[in-house]
Scaffold this motif. Sequence first.
Motif, PDB file in Angstrom:
ATOM      1  N   ILE A   1      -0.363   6.435 -10.301  1.00 24.29           N
ATOM      2  CA  ILE A   1       0.037   7.157  -9.087  1.00 24.29           C
ATOM      3  C   ILE A   1      -1.088   8.053  -8.583  1.00 24.29           C
ATOM      4  CG2 ILE A   1       1.633   8.892  -8.187  1.00 24.29           C
ATOM      5  CD1 ILE A   1       3.763   7.667 -10.034  1.00 24.29           C
ATOM      6  N   LYS A   2      -1.845   8.648  -9.508  1.00 25.94           N
ATOM      7  CA  LYS A   2      -2.919   9.550  -9.080  1.00 25.94           C
ATOM      8  C   LYS A   2      -3.978   8.799  -8.276  1.00 25.94           C
ATOM      9  CE  LYS A   2      -5.554   9.237 -13.412  1.00 25.94           C
ATOM     10  NZ  LYS A   2      -6.131  10.020 -14.538  1.00 25.94           N
ATOM     11  N   ARG A   3      -4.168   7.487  -8.554  1.00 29.02           N
ATOM     12  CA  ARG A   3      -5.128   6.704  -7.777  1.00 29.02           C
ATOM     13  C   ARG A   3      -4.620   6.464  -6.362  1.00 29.02           C
ATOM     14  NH1 ARG A   3      -6.929   1.728 -11.472  1.00 29.02           N
ATOM     15  NH2 ARG A   3      -7.757   2.962 -13.192  1.00 29.02           N
ATOM     16  N   VAL A   4      -3.337   6.173  -6.249  1.00 31.47           N
ATOM     17  CA  VAL A   4      -2.758   5.986  -4.914  1.00 31.47           C
ATOM     18  C   VAL A   4      -2.855   7.284  -4.126  1.00 31.47           C
ATOM     19  CG1 VAL A   4      -0.696   5.318  -3.630  1.00 31.47           C
ATOM     20  CG2 VAL A   4      -1.170   4.261  -5.858  1.00 31.47           C
ATOM     21  N   LYS A   5      -2.526   8.383  -4.776  1.00 32.31           N
ATOM     22  CA  LYS A   5      -2.598   9.700  -4.127  1.00 32.31           C
ATOM     23  C   LYS A   5      -4.008  10.004  -3.658  1.00 32.31           C
ATOM     24  CE  LYS A   5      -1.682  14.617  -4.997  1.00 32.31           C
ATOM     25  NZ  LYS A   5      -1.204  15.605  -5.993  1.00 32.31           N
ATOM     26  N   GLU A   6      -4.994   9.760  -4.521  1.00 31.41           N
ATOM     27  CA  GLU A   6      -6.379  10.052  -4.164  1.00 31.41           C
ATOM     28  C   GLU A   6      -6.885   9.106  -3.076  1.00 31.41           C
ATOM     29  OE1 GLU A   6     -10.021  12.154  -4.330  1.00 31.41           O
ATOM     30  OE2 GLU A   6      -7.930  12.593  -4.846  1.00 31.41           O
TER      31      GLU A   6
ATOM     32  N   ASP B   1       8.802  -0.915   6.422  1.00 30.45           N
ATOM     33  CA  ASP B   1       7.662  -0.164   6.918  1.00 30.45           C
ATOM     34  C   ASP B   1       7.466   1.048   6.010  1.00 30.45           C
ATOM     35  OD1 ASP B   1       5.781   1.293   8.251  1.00 30.45           O
ATOM     36  OD2 ASP B   1       6.950   1.588  10.068  1.00 30.45           O
ATOM     37  N   LEU B   2       6.382   1.069   5.257  1.00 35.56           N
ATOM     38  CA  LEU B   2       6.161   2.132   4.281  1.00 35.56           C
ATOM     39  C   LEU B   2       5.875   3.481   4.929  1.00 35.56           C
ATOM     40  CD1 LEU B   2       4.092   0.383   1.478  1.00 35.56           C
ATOM     41  CD2 LEU B   2       6.545   0.376   1.891  1.00 35.56           C
ATOM     42  N   THR B   3       5.636   3.487   6.241  1.00 35.02           N
ATOM     43  CA  THR B   3       5.421   4.762   6.928  1.00 35.02           C
ATOM     44  C   THR B   3       6.698   5.293   7.561  1.00 35.02           C
ATOM     45  OG1 THR B   3       4.862   3.737   9.068  1.00 35.02           O
ATOM     46  CG2 THR B   3       3.070   4.009   7.485  1.00 35.02           C
ATOM     47  N   SER B   4       7.781   4.566   7.460  1.00 30.67           N
ATOM     48  CA  SER B   4       9.010   4.955   8.160  1.00 30.67           C
ATOM     49  C   SER B   4       9.670   6.157   7.497  1.00 30.67           C
ATOM     50  CB  SER B   4       9.999   3.790   8.185  1.00 30.67           C
ATOM     51  OG  SER B   4      10.507   3.543   6.886  1.00 30.67           O
ATOM     52  N   PRO B   5      10.357   6.992   8.281  1.00 34.35           N
ATOM     53  CA  PRO B   5      11.090   8.132   7.714  1.00 34.35           C
ATOM     54  C   PRO B   5      12.138   7.697   6.693  1.00 34.35           C
ATOM     55  CG  PRO B   5      10.874   8.371  10.100  1.00 34.35           C
ATOM     56  CD  PRO B   5      10.395   6.991   9.755  1.00 34.35           C
TER      57      PRO B   5
ATOM     58  N   TYR C   1      12.014   5.187   4.539  1.00 33.89           N
ATOM     59  CA  TYR C   1      11.338   4.944   3.261  1.00 33.89           C
ATOM     60  C   TYR C   1      10.957   6.263   2.594  1.00 33.89           C
ATOM     61  CZ  TYR C   1       7.756   3.275  -0.010  1.00 33.89           C
ATOM     62  OH  TYR C   1       7.013   3.018  -1.145  1.00 33.89           O
ATOM     63  N   ARG C   2      10.415   7.190   3.377  1.00 36.12           N
ATOM     64  CA  ARG C   2       9.961   8.459   2.818  1.00 36.12           C
ATOM     65  C   ARG C   2      11.130   9.309   2.320  1.00 36.12           C
ATOM     66  NH1 ARG C   2       4.614   9.922   4.012  1.00 36.12           N
ATOM     67  NH2 ARG C   2       5.159  12.117   3.719  1.00 36.12           N
ATOM     68  N   VAL C   3      12.210   9.342   3.098  1.00 41.87           N
ATOM     69  CA  VAL C   3      13.341  10.189   2.720  1.00 41.87           C
ATOM     70  C   VAL C   3      14.097   9.602   1.532  1.00 41.87           C
ATOM     71  CG1 VAL C   3      15.571  11.082   3.470  1.00 41.87           C
ATOM     72  CG2 VAL C   3      13.605  11.223   4.992  1.00 41.87           C
ATOM     73  N   LEU C   4      14.463   8.323   1.615  1.00 42.62           N
ATOM     74  CA  LEU C   4      15.232   7.720   0.529  1.00 42.62           C
ATOM     75  C   LEU C   4      14.445   7.708  -0.782  1.00 42.62           C
ATOM     76  CD1 LEU C   4      17.118   4.678   2.104  1.00 42.62           C
ATOM     77  CD2 LEU C   4      18.043   6.892   1.432  1.00 42.62           C
ATOM     78  N   GLY C   5      13.142   7.473  -0.681  1.00 43.08           N
ATOM     79  CA  GLY C   5      12.338   7.383  -1.894  1.00 43.08           C
ATOM     80  C   GLY C   5      11.640   8.663  -2.288  1.00 43.08           C
ATOM     81  N   TYR C   6      12.033   9.768  -1.681  1.00 40.80           N
ATOM     82  CA  TYR C   6      11.308  11.035  -1.873  1.00 40.80           C
ATOM     83  C   TYR C   6      11.164  11.412  -3.340  1.00 40.80           C
ATOM     84  CZ  TYR C   6      10.038  15.951  -1.461  1.00 40.80           C
ATOM     85  OH  TYR C   6       9.396  17.161  -1.574  1.00 40.80           O
TER      86      TYR C   6
ATOM     87  N   ILE D   1       5.935   8.649  -1.827  1.00 45.82           N
ATOM     88  CA  ILE D   1       5.310   9.461  -0.780  1.00 45.82           C
ATOM     89  C   ILE D   1       3.818   9.170  -0.691  1.00 45.82           C
ATOM     90  CG2 ILE D   1       4.753  11.818  -0.059  1.00 45.82           C
ATOM     91  CD1 ILE D   1       7.624  10.987   0.508  1.00 45.82           C
ATOM     92  N   HIS D   2       3.167   8.986  -1.838  1.00 55.00           N
ATOM     93  CA  HIS D   2       1.726   8.722  -1.816  1.00 55.00           C
ATOM     94  C   HIS D   2       1.416   7.363  -1.177  1.00 55.00           C
ATOM     95  CE1 HIS D   2       1.499  12.281  -4.101  1.00 55.00           C
ATOM     96  NE2 HIS D   2       1.796  11.758  -5.278  1.00 55.00           N
ATOM     97  N   SER D   3       2.228   6.341  -1.487  1.00 55.81           N
ATOM     98  CA  SER D   3       2.004   5.034  -0.863  1.00 55.81           C
ATOM     99  C   SER D   3       2.263   5.117   0.638  1.00 55.81           C
ATOM    100  CB  SER D   3       2.902   3.971  -1.501  1.00 55.81           C
ATOM    101  OG  SER D   3       4.277   4.256  -1.284  1.00 55.81           O
ATOM    102  N   SER D   4       3.254   5.908   1.031  1.00 54.59           N
ATOM    103  CA  SER D   4       3.530   6.096   2.457  1.00 54.59           C
ATOM    104  C   SER D   4       2.381   6.839   3.133  1.00 54.59           C
ATOM    105  CB  SER D   4       4.836   6.868   2.641  1.00 54.59           C
ATOM    106  OG  SER D   4       5.124   7.054   4.014  1.00 54.59           O
TER     107      SER D   4
END
Length: 266
Positions: A55-60, A129-133, A135-140, A146-149
Amino acid sequence: MATRTRTMPVQQKKGKGVKIIVAGLPRTSTTSLKKGLEILGIGPCFHLGDPPAPIKRVKESARVLAMQDRHERLKGLRALYDDFEAVFEPPASTLVDDMLAIYPDAKVILSVRKDPSVWLASFDGLGMDLTSPIYRVLGYWIPGVIHSSDLMTAWGAFYKRKFGLGDAPSAELYLKHNEWVKDIVPKDQLLEYQPSMGWEPLCEFLGREVPGNKQPFPWVNEASFLRRVIRTAMVLGSIVWLFIFGAVWLGALRAKELISVSWESY
């Protein structure tokens, strides 16, 4: 077409650094190409999709791609990639000019699909759509969501600024990106490639022997795996939210009961 220019290389640590930059967009058979490079003895490879990266790689990766200051971005790219021989996916495939400034002698493989419509269908085939609200809200609460989004949001914003395109991936994005790569990379450092071409052009470009025993080029389609990951994140995220709302509701009922008892005692 813009004039091809070379940026002054950034000083690189001896014995370290990227030798191969795969500059194709996501969903251009990059996982198959990664397997092919590994069979040729090339590695380690940096790929965010196979297997799932830390996950840290995706975040970075998301943080570096969103950087506006080029000096800081170059530092971030070098820190992210110096320990890898071959790199795939954003931010490397998006910031090809920056990558060549750091690794000027790297060979560049432009992974492509049969045509833009095939690429777009493959990209849309992920089903979310990984940028959609949503995806971000349900998977928060799910690690990595969040990092992939953030990574895909930065990816889309980059091309919107660079090419003046809309937010959604399009055939025009595919064409413009590929033309840009072909314009900025010296011809002797560039190979336009898809796995259906087999081992020969890839091995010739990299100076490697073709694998023996008539070994076919690997074919890996991670779309079904990615769809399962996304669906699982959405399901687990929904369960977490239901648990939270349920706990809040029960807490509110308990508080109401306590207040009622307190008033009756009073």
